[in-house]
Design an enzyme around this catalytic site. Sequence first.
Site, mmCIF file in Angstrom:
data_model
loop_
_atom_site.group_PDB
_atom_site.id
_atom_site.type_symbol
_atom_site.label_atom_id
_atom_site.label_comp_id
_atom_site.label_asym_id
_atom_site.label_seq_id
_atom_site.Cartn_x
_atom_site.Cartn_y
_atom_site.Cartn_z
ATOM 1 N N ARG A 282 0.825 -1.213 0.000
ATOM 2 C CA ARG A 282 0.000 0.000 0.000
ATOM 3 C C ARG A 282 0.861 1.266 0.000
ATOM 4 N NH1 ARG A 282 -3.714 0.396 -2.490
ATOM 5 N NH2 ARG A 282 -2.639 2.209 -3.236
ATOM 6 N N GLU B 88 6.350 40.041 -10.972
ATOM 7 C CA GLU B 88 4.961 39.814 -11.375
ATOM 8 C C GLU B 88 4.343 41.142 -11.815
ATOM 9 O OE1 GLU B 88 1.726 37.517 -8.916
ATOM 10 O OE2 GLU B 88 1.632 39.656 -8.430
ATOM 11 N N LYS C 297 2.734 25.116 -4.935
ATOM 12 C CA LYS C 297 1.494 24.551 -4.380
ATOM 13 C C LYS C 297 1.614 23.026 -4.323
ATOM 14 C CE LYS C 297 -1.072 28.469 -6.084
ATOM 15 N NZ LYS C 297 -1.809 29.037 -7.209
ATOM 16 N N ASP D 54 0.333 38.142 -14.626
ATOM 17 C CA ASP D 54 -0.620 37.570 -13.684
ATOM 18 C C ASP D 54 -2.054 37.772 -14.158
ATOM 19 O OD1 ASP D 54 -1.406 36.320 -11.312
ATOM 20 O OD2 ASP D 54 -1.828 38.272 -10.397
ATOM 21 N N LYS E 31 6.189 40.276 -5.964
ATOM 22 C CA LYS E 31 4.755 40.350 -6.216
ATOM 23 C C LYS E 31 4.239 41.736 -5.832
ATOM 24 C CE LYS E 31 3.703 35.538 -6.081
ATOM 25 N NZ LYS E 31 2.533 34.686 -6.090
#
Length: 656
Positions: A112, A208, A147, A231, A179
């Site tokens: 597993r 950005e 992420k 962006d 940013k």
Amino acid sequence: MTTDVERLRAREPMAQVLQAAKPLIELAVAEDIGPGDATSEAILPASATLYGRIVAKVAGVIAGLPLAEAVFQRIDPAIQFAAHTAEGQEVVAGEVVAEASGPARGMLAAERTALNFLQRMSGIATLTRRYVDAVACTSAAILDTRKTAPGYRALDKYAVRMGGGQNHRMSLYDMILIKDNHVEAAGGILPAVERVRATHPSLPVEVEVRSLEELRQALGITPPVDRIMLDNMSLEQMRQAVAIAAGRVPLEASGMVTLEGAADIAATGVDYLSVGALTHSVRALDLSMDVTLPPHAGEGWGGVLSLGEVSDRALGARTAELRAALGERAVILGHHYQREEVIAFADFRGDSLQLARSATQTDAEFIVFCGVHFMAETAAILARPGQHVVIPDPTAGCYLADTATPGLVQAAWDHLTATLGDAEAEFTPITYINSSASLKAFCGQHGGIVCTSSNAERAIRWALAQRPRVFFFPDQHLGRNTARRMGIPLEEMLVWETGRAPEAEAIRHARVVLWPGACNVHQRFRPEHVRALRERLAGVRVLVHPECPMQVVDLADKVGSTSYIIRQVEAAPAQTQWAIGTESHLVQRLQAEHPEQRIVSLADVPPFCPTMSQITLPKLVQELEGLVRGEVVHEVTVDPETSRWARVALERMLSA
Ligand code: SF4
């Protein structure tokens, strides 16, 4: 567009990914097994062994096999694990991805956890490949983001690479990304860039921007920043941004990049698309492990389980020990189509002739040939007195070589003589090196020659200078493809039918008689594979071996021997896309050794040579152990008369 990309794409070797995975494996084992597998321990005797095949239930891209192996090894080092696919390789539904074998309790306890790693990473690699394919008709690259699942970043980003994507920054420390909140705090884009450059002069800088006005500001910075992130811009804004930037700074599209919309975004001309979904919305690839008793109970799975004497240590370590003990007394030769774990121990890699030549250039007493039988025979023919050629599995033959037995070839030769009066006055026999020593001797005795896939044209030219026609065996495709390239029309070629001799008229008309043999690896490539690949990957270069059927060769960009294929890939610029029509172990190795290129197998199910794969690491260990003990276990010999005539044909090839 190189500075940051080169830094960010610096790929951790698998060892580093495994290192990062160690604590995760420990956590996973602790949560899943804890003090023990209550069910298996109650039911299964400690001595029971099992065999398992990890199978893909759906098509996808495989990533994480080394981790799966590490899990099995962590649970029980006696478990043997063999990957059937390379990292980053596409598999079809039903394809066996890997095999494992060993103590039953350990197998079931590890299953597993191993699958959990493998399924997650393969899911990421699969989704990444879908994005990569979606933008394949542009020069845009697919990037991941931060992420990732907490703790899994190294693994998630590795899987992205296996899918053909590129990594964005690894963490906050290895790249500057300015940013809007940074810009606000610094009082503008320029001051923000100046501050980070003053503090971290060596880090690449990305800025950005949310409007074309901000883009112009970012473009005005000197020296230029390394990348600009657009962006959440519309397609029209991105098109304008590309026109304004005019290639001065690479542009990255970010925000709302979906699989459906990726091609349109890439078509705007941006250089990168960053996709959070690659790692934040992972859909595991459906893989399962089918567990049975070992297929050859008592004998072991492919020889693996029979090696109880080395089960307490890694086979690789044992091989290295034995290799060191033999020193210069032995040389290990590995054919390019060999399994990775075997070729890792080869002193020389090459195709059959290169390896035979390597053998003659060594003073080693033992030549351990990790290839198929005819190759070891060729080495034995060329070996010096006192040298012994051994093969770890003497039953490793060659499907192609086996299609032409000396008896069948002699019968054909007799028929040619009966039809034309004297076959030897009309035909020069040519045998491809992929044939038995007896057929090489046949050519030596009848004024013929040996050829390889790289010198077949020279051999045919030489042969036609001796006599008006050629009798070419055993590979019809190599013979046909080469003769056609030389301008010999198909109408002047005749394929011999072993069960039914051709009409006399057909023989009289033939300039080239082809044996009907074919390699069961290369004949599996089909013209539809080429068409499908060209549709899927715009600009892909199709590179095939001349043992492939003529229709495939006709559609290919480049055709050549195994060594030629390797040279082409080595010489190609980064980002070249290749669809390669040859044995899958070599394709997998090229993929691993050339991550800067996009390499896929030409076939949707990459064919591998089963006889070549009979040479396993356990068998190599057994062979080396024999040599260390003073026993030459599987020596390959050729009788002196056969050897003498075969050498004549080989020497004609070398001097033709
Ligand atoms: S790849 Fe083809 S020619 Fe080579 S050993 Fe296997 S069957 Fe024979």
